[in-house]
Design an enzyme around this catalytic site. Structure first.
Site, PDB file in Angstrom:
ATOM      1  CE  LYS A  97      -4.164  -0.306   1.027  1.00 41.24           C
ATOM      2  NZ  LYS A  97      -5.040  -1.111  -0.147  1.00 41.24           N
ATOM      3  CB  THR A 131      -2.354  -3.883  -0.568  1.00 41.63           C
ATOM      4  OG1 THR A 131      -3.746  -3.872  -0.671  1.00 41.63           O
ATOM      5  CG2 THR A 131      -1.540  -4.112  -1.191  1.00 41.63           C
ATOM      6  CG  ASP A 132      -7.338  -3.299   3.341  1.00 40.71           C
ATOM      7  OD1 ASP A 132      -7.886  -1.433   3.620  1.00 40.71           O
ATOM      8  OD2 ASP A 132      -8.236  -3.945   4.744  1.00 40.71           O
ATOM      9  NE  ARG A 165     -13.331  20.082  13.631  1.00 38.18           N
ATOM     10  CZ  ARG A 165     -14.133  20.617  12.155  1.00 38.18           C
ATOM     11  NH1 ARG A 165     -14.198  20.058  11.831  1.00 38.18           N
ATOM     12  NH2 ARG A 165     -14.272  22.505  12.019  1.00 38.18           N
ATOM     13  CD  GLN A 214     -17.543  27.714   8.316  1.00 41.43           C
ATOM     14  OE1 GLN A 214     -16.900  26.480   8.948  1.00 41.43           O
ATOM     15  NE2 GLN A 214     -18.556  26.578   6.827  1.00 41.43           N
ATOM     16  CG  ASN A 224     -12.342  21.345   7.093  1.00 44.84           C
ATOM     17  OD1 ASN A 224     -11.192  20.705   8.290  1.00 44.84           O
ATOM     18  ND2 ASN A 224     -13.294  21.181   7.635  1.00 44.84           N
ATOM     19  CG  HIS A 278     -12.181  16.793   5.725  1.00 48.61           C
ATOM     20  ND1 HIS A 278     -12.836  17.226   6.739  1.00 48.61           N
ATOM     21  CD2 HIS A 278     -12.358  16.628   4.666  1.00 48.61           C
ATOM     22  CE1 HIS A 278     -13.687  17.639   6.094  1.00 48.61           C
ATOM     23  NE2 HIS A 278     -13.350  17.296   4.761  1.00 48.61           N
TER      24      HIS A 278
HETATM   25  O1  LIG Z   1     -15.451  23.358   9.920  1.00 52.19           O
HETATM   26  C1  LIG Z   1     -16.573  22.519   9.749  1.00 52.19           C
HETATM   27  N1  LIG Z   1     -16.713  23.565   9.298  1.00 52.19           N
HETATM   28  C2  LIG Z   1     -18.438  23.187   7.810  1.00 52.19           C
HETATM   29  O2  LIG Z   1     -18.966  23.864   7.269  1.00 52.19           O
HETATM   30  C3  LIG Z   1     -17.758  21.773   8.354  1.00 52.19           C
HETATM   31  N2  LIG Z   1     -18.985  20.497   7.140  1.00 52.19           N
HETATM   32  C4  LIG Z   1     -17.666  19.716   7.876  1.00 52.19           C
HETATM   33  O3  LIG Z   1     -18.923  18.053   7.490  1.00 52.19           O
HETATM   34  N3  LIG Z   1     -17.180  19.089   8.869  1.00 52.19           N
HETATM   35  C5  LIG Z   1     -17.411  20.843   8.844  1.00 52.19           C
HETATM   36  N4  LIG Z   1     -15.939  22.047   9.538  1.00 52.19           N
END
Ligand SMILES: O=c1[nH]c(=O)c2[nH]c(=O)[nH]c2[nH]1
Length: 306
Positions: free
Chosen positions: A20, A65-66, A182, A230, A256, A258
């Site tokens: 992987k 590979t997983d 998070r 935001q 963002n 993730h």
């Molecule tokens: O800070 C965030 N704003 C969002 O508008 C948003 N939407 C989402 O799915 N995660 C997040 N996180």
């Protein structure tokens, strides 16, 4: 059943390897309020007695590979990440010594370096990726008026805590679980417009202004207890407008980035907000302008055009 009983062909299998690639593992170690981060991109390539899978379709010697991916994340939890070399050595040894058919393991690791954002707020869990951003400037002059817009892109920052996201709209397509602790990470792209029209008396020190804007942006990112990206964006813009009189308008484009907690339960391990998958796409994209009151917004909505 497929018929594999074809006549022998004058063909042999040459060098082969599998595994992987690009496992983006982020390991946070929490020492009270002081967090440490290790951010790696780990690629696994295994080789050995792998003729059968290629020539007859038997998977009897194939560690998926997983599984190699899972091992990377599980090792990050179980053994931690001391150095890229140590982590790679540990993985390579594991694959070769635990699987009779695997005779060679090549582990490639890219490590992304982070340094702390110095700030006056609580805790030590805010980081900026080192030596990365690109400084930008756009100057427009039509013979009578000037417009100076400065900016930066690819300034990567991360808070390993003090970020939540909950209380949002839920419709029948919503699956996102509410988050109360998070990782918040983004590549800041920003442009700011100066209140300046060729007035020698009032000409900003452009370098000093750039450094200060960047400092305020980073400190606001670090010090904001965030309920959404935001909200963090608005705080970053507010701090610039409040501290830098030469600037009237700031526009941000913030992906963002993730970071998903990896489920380690199947391996009997508890992931106590320590091991994350850093996903690259898709990403949320949060964009807004923050303006000095009474001034006009002139920076275009789409920063890729600037
Ligand atoms: O800070 C965030 N704003 C969002 O508008 C948003 N939407 C989402 O799915 N995660 C997040 N996180």
């Amino acid at each position: 059943m497929a018929d594999n009983s074809r006549p022998a062909r004058p063909v042999v299998l040459g060098q082969n390897q599998y595994g992987k690639a690009e496992n983006r593992v982020v390991r946070i170690t929490r020492d009270g309020d002081t967090h440490h981060i290790k951010d790696l991109n780990v690629s696994v390539a295994l080789s050995g007695d792998m003729d059968e899978v290629h020539t007859s379709g038997s998977n009897a010697s194939v560690l998926p590979t997983d599984t190699t991916k899972n091992t990377v994340f599980a090792f990050a939890k179980e053994h931690g990440i001391d150095s890229a070399e140590q982590f790679g050595i540990h993985l390579a040894r594991h694959f070769v010594t635990s699987q009779p058919a695997i005779h060679r393991a090549r582990i490639r690791v890219e490590e992304y370096a982070w340094e702390r954002i110095e700030h006056a707020g609580r805790g030590a869990h805010s980081f900026v990726r080192t030596g990365q951003e690109t400084r930008l400037a756009q100057i427009t002059y039509d013979g009578s008026s000037w417009e100076v817009v400065s900016g930066l892109k690819d300034l990567t920052v991360l808070n390993s805590t003090d970020s939540e996201f909950w209380g949002y709209v839920k419709d029948k397509y919503t699956t996102l679980p509410e988050a109360h602790d998070r990782i918040l990470a983004t590549d800041v792209s920003a442009r700011w417009r100066f209140d300046w029209t060729d007035d020698a008396e009032k000409t900003p020190d452009w370098d000093e202004s750039y450094e200060q804007v960047k400092k305020h942006m980073l400190q606001a990112f670090a010090e904001t207890y965030s309920l959404s990206l935001q909200q963090t964006l608005y705080q970053m813009g507010t701090r610039i407008i409040e501290h830098r009189a030469e600037i009237d308008e700031v526009r941000f484009s913030l992906p963002n980035k993730h970071h998903f907690l990896v489920d380690l339960e199947p391996f009997g391990l508890k992931n106590d907000n320590e091991v994350y998958l850093a996903a690259d796409r898709p990403y949320g994209l949060i964009e807004a302008t923050v303006l000095r009151e009474g001034r006009e917004a002139r920076i275009p909505a789409d920063l890729t055009n600037l």
